[in-house]
Enzyme design. Sequence first.
Site, PDB file in Angstrom:
ATOM      1  N   TRP A   3       2.628  18.879  -1.846  1.00  0.00           N
ATOM      2  CA  TRP A   3       2.309  17.517  -2.294  1.00  0.00           C
ATOM      3  C   TRP A   3       1.599  16.723  -1.207  1.00  0.00           C
ATOM      4  O   TRP A   3       1.099  15.633  -1.454  1.00  0.00           O
ATOM      5  CB  TRP A   3       3.581  16.787  -2.747  1.00  0.00           C
ATOM      6  CG  TRP A   3       4.530  16.429  -1.636  1.00  0.00           C
ATOM      7  CD1 TRP A   3       5.319  17.278  -0.928  1.00  0.00           C
ATOM      8  CD2 TRP A   3       4.804  15.126  -1.117  1.00  0.00           C
ATOM      9  NE1 TRP A   3       6.072  16.598   0.002  1.00  0.00           N
ATOM     10  CE2 TRP A   3       5.774  15.267  -0.084  1.00  0.00           C
ATOM     11  CE3 TRP A   3       4.332  13.846  -1.406  1.00  0.00           C
ATOM     12  CZ2 TRP A   3       6.271  14.194   0.644  1.00  0.00           C
ATOM     13  CZ3 TRP A   3       4.839  12.773  -0.679  1.00  0.00           C
ATOM     14  CH2 TRP A   3       5.786  12.946   0.330  1.00  0.00           C
ATOM     15  N   ASP A   4       1.528  17.280  -0.006  1.00  0.00           N
ATOM     16  CA  ASP A   4       0.802  16.633   1.092  1.00  0.00           C
ATOM     17  C   ASP A   4      -0.611  16.257   0.672  1.00  0.00           C
ATOM     18  O   ASP A   4      -1.152  15.217   1.079  1.00  0.00           O
ATOM     19  CB  ASP A   4       0.693  17.580   2.290  1.00  0.00           C
ATOM     20  CG  ASP A   4       2.018  18.154   2.746  1.00  0.00           C
ATOM     21  OD1 ASP A   4       2.993  18.085   1.980  1.00  0.00           O
ATOM     22  OD2 ASP A   4       2.067  18.685   3.859  1.00  0.00           O
ATOM     23  N   GLU A  34      14.148  15.460   3.615  1.00  0.00           N
ATOM     24  CA  GLU A  34      14.759  16.753   3.318  1.00  0.00           C
ATOM     25  C   GLU A  34      16.007  17.015   4.151  1.00  0.00           C
ATOM     26  O   GLU A  34      16.618  18.082   4.030  1.00  0.00           O
ATOM     27  CB  GLU A  34      13.734  17.868   3.535  1.00  0.00           C
ATOM     28  CG  GLU A  34      12.595  17.820   2.530  1.00  0.00           C
ATOM     29  CD  GLU A  34      11.471  18.800   2.842  1.00  0.00           C
ATOM     30  OE1 GLU A  34      10.775  19.191   1.901  1.00  0.00           O
ATOM     31  OE2 GLU A  34      11.303  19.153   4.032  1.00  0.00           O
ATOM     32  N   LYS A  50      14.499  12.620   8.212  1.00  0.00           N
ATOM     33  CA  LYS A  50      13.415  13.491   8.661  1.00  0.00           C
ATOM     34  C   LYS A  50      12.064  12.782   8.635  1.00  0.00           C
ATOM     35  O   LYS A  50      11.252  12.924   9.541  1.00  0.00           O
ATOM     36  CB  LYS A  50      13.362  14.739   7.778  1.00  0.00           C
ATOM     37  CG  LYS A  50      12.273  15.740   8.156  1.00  0.00           C
ATOM     38  CD  LYS A  50      12.249  16.907   7.183  1.00  0.00           C
ATOM     39  CE  LYS A  50      11.169  17.914   7.558  1.00  0.00           C
ATOM     40  NZ  LYS A  50      11.048  18.998   6.563  1.00  0.00           N
ATOM     41  N   GLN A  51      11.809  12.029   7.571  1.00  0.00           N
ATOM     42  CA  GLN A  51      10.504  11.393   7.400  1.00  0.00           C
ATOM     43  C   GLN A  51      10.630  10.197   6.469  1.00  0.00           C
ATOM     44  O   GLN A  51      11.684   9.965   5.884  1.00  0.00           O
ATOM     45  CB  GLN A  51       9.508  12.386   6.830  1.00  0.00           C
ATOM     46  CG  GLN A  51       9.791  12.801   5.384  1.00  0.00           C
ATOM     47  CD  GLN A  51       8.922  13.939   4.906  1.00  0.00           C
ATOM     48  OE1 GLN A  51       9.216  15.095   5.157  1.00  0.00           O
ATOM     49  NE2 GLN A  51       7.838  13.615   4.218  1.00  0.00           N
TER      50      GLN A  51
END
Length: 755
Positions: free
Chosen positions: A357-358, A486, A589-590
């Site tokens: 999906w990046d 994640e 994580k992000q």
Amino acid sequence: MKQSYFEIHPWALATHKFNDTTNLVTESLTSIGNGYMGMRGNFEEGYSGKSLKGTYIAGVWFPDKTRVGWWKNGYPKYFGKVINAVDFISVKITIDGHAIDLATTPYEDYYQQLNMKNGILTRSYTVVLSDTKTRINFSRFLSIKTKELAVQQIEFEQIAGNSTITVESQLDGTITNQDTNYEETFWEPITSTIEQNALFLSLKTKANPFGTERFTVSALTDLQLTVNASPQLKKVNDLLLSDTREFSLQEGTNASLLKRTVIVTSRNIPDSEHQTTAKKILADTANNFADLEQEQTAAWLKRWATADIEINGDDAAQQSIRFNLFELFSTYYGEDSRLNIGPKGFTGEKYGGATYWDTEAYAVPFYLGVSEPKVTRNLLLYRYLQLPQAKHNAAEQGLAGALYPMVTFNGIESHNEWEITFEEIHRNGAMAYAIYNYTNYTGDDSYLAKEGLEVLVEISRFWADRVHYSKRKKQYMIHGVTGPNEYENNVNNNWYTNYLARWVLTYTKHAYETYGAQSSVDVSSKELAKWQDIIEHMYLPADSELGIFVQHDTFLDKDIRPVTSLPSKDLPLNQHWSWDKILRSPFIKQADVLQGIYFFGDQFSFEEKKRNFDFYEPLTVHESSLSPSIHSIIASEIGEYDKAIEMYNRTARLDLDNYNHDTDDGLHITSMTGTWLTIVQGFAGMRTWNGELSFAPFLPHNWSSYSFHINYRGRTLQVIVSSIVTIKLVVGETLPIKLYDKNIDLTDTIKVSLK
């Protein structure tokens, strides 16, 4: 902790030393490509030390066996992986009986450079053997003028004494991957011929139990030397051909070798035409390095003319943005709608070289700004062409509509971790957002009205089936998901996923009401009513006391503490903590909630952005390469300029300085778009809400200026930021824009003082 591997140069990666302990990293950093194929910075002559051999062809892959001790319905049958193609750069070198290998050969005066202006990788050193010295200079590139062509030049200069030199050019199909199918081979020989001083090798991927497409890859290579040396052409076996030449050099003399290789595949050419096609391409190619280098340089300069970002006052920042742009363009330039952008591109095997999906979340806005709209449209077409497979993926989960894969080559989900395959469904919303982004940015609604509407409707049908209605709360919910963070799995009501699902239904319903009558898509009034009910009653977790959107239902029950509370020895967490410990921690994580605020920035107030940023950023370890850019952009918007600059440096030099200690297995290609985004959307404050282009620049404290071009709705603009903000209309008609909230009709050039 960051590290440095190359000297700071605005247009190059260069080093005067070879470090065998960090060779895997430098191999990644010196990767080259042309969108059609690519390779790591492996040594032509071979290297017996630590090395990851990697030569990859776009769209060529193999289904890796998913070997687990348990199985679940709907689980992918394989994990698609990019595979090593024929090794065509190999040129073994022997000097006076000594096989040249920098792990064992005495040498001096090492130099290596990746020239980002033209994509040419060079390397040189002097071999020292008893009383002889021989200087060897290597140059190679993958042509962006002729996509099937690889060019190598090796020059020998005899500095002291006399030497006998043997070169053995190879086409080698006896290759494997290090992390795929456990060292199994993938290739079967089809044809191998030797004629007219040229080697031709054709290989086909072996049959597999999953019945996926088999690929044929063929290589034709010839060798030219500036000294007399009779060729010894040999078929070593069905997978290995060689062309050996021996010559002598007296002190003060030199010799040069030119190796041209053409690669063709069954993706574009029928197998029966491979040799004929390759011969024609080679015949039409210049047969001297100088002409080929000139063509390459001219083609790259054309790309740089509108894509370059120029930074004054910070050479490290200048180097890093150009490095990121160079590797992005080396990976993808939009020529083929069957191709997409793998997180590692052509630089390694991790993530399998597949599509994530990046692309939709990060690459689409980048390519919209720096290239023609057709490049981005091809990325959208890639997903449209795989709509039947997306419907298959949803059916495998027992759901309606279409579920786009987290990882794929052919549209079928091929990721072998349950928390990704089953739960990280927010990727479906990113597919819809990319359609909106393209339409809003370009003003072209033709894709939305036809192919895009089909995709949106099927995605919406998925969301309408995936939600459930809570009778207790009288709201719709989505349980059992993994958000962008994640470091948490199987959570209920991830705010970002719920918000995205509601937005997709809203956008699709409006698009259908606008374009449905002229399309082949049929949505019943009952479906539309159901979508509206979900829109009005979607549950979005929030905390009124903190004034934030809550990442998921139980997030605030964790032991909330900042990353600064951790000892440095624990970072990165994914290399020091057990997975169970990570999942129970509050560390992120992000960007998760902040990813949604970035996507839909016009729907949130300044205060909401600041409160959520101030809460979530201190909890974020940024162990996804995608994370720093989103945080930098939001930090710029809320005036946290020091944090914005810190996050820019982290995303821009993520690989160059190996921030996360994982550059050895390849570069973070898709996250490289974030470097461009942090400057253009972050520092320059570019926004395109509701078809209105606006800017609100600031200047990083250690930069004296920066400038860039963007393409927007048939115009080309140049933006220059110093103590004065200058915006030039380079190409196109008058354009209404907003600068620092002031409406302006841009007809030529405007200048205002930096605020």
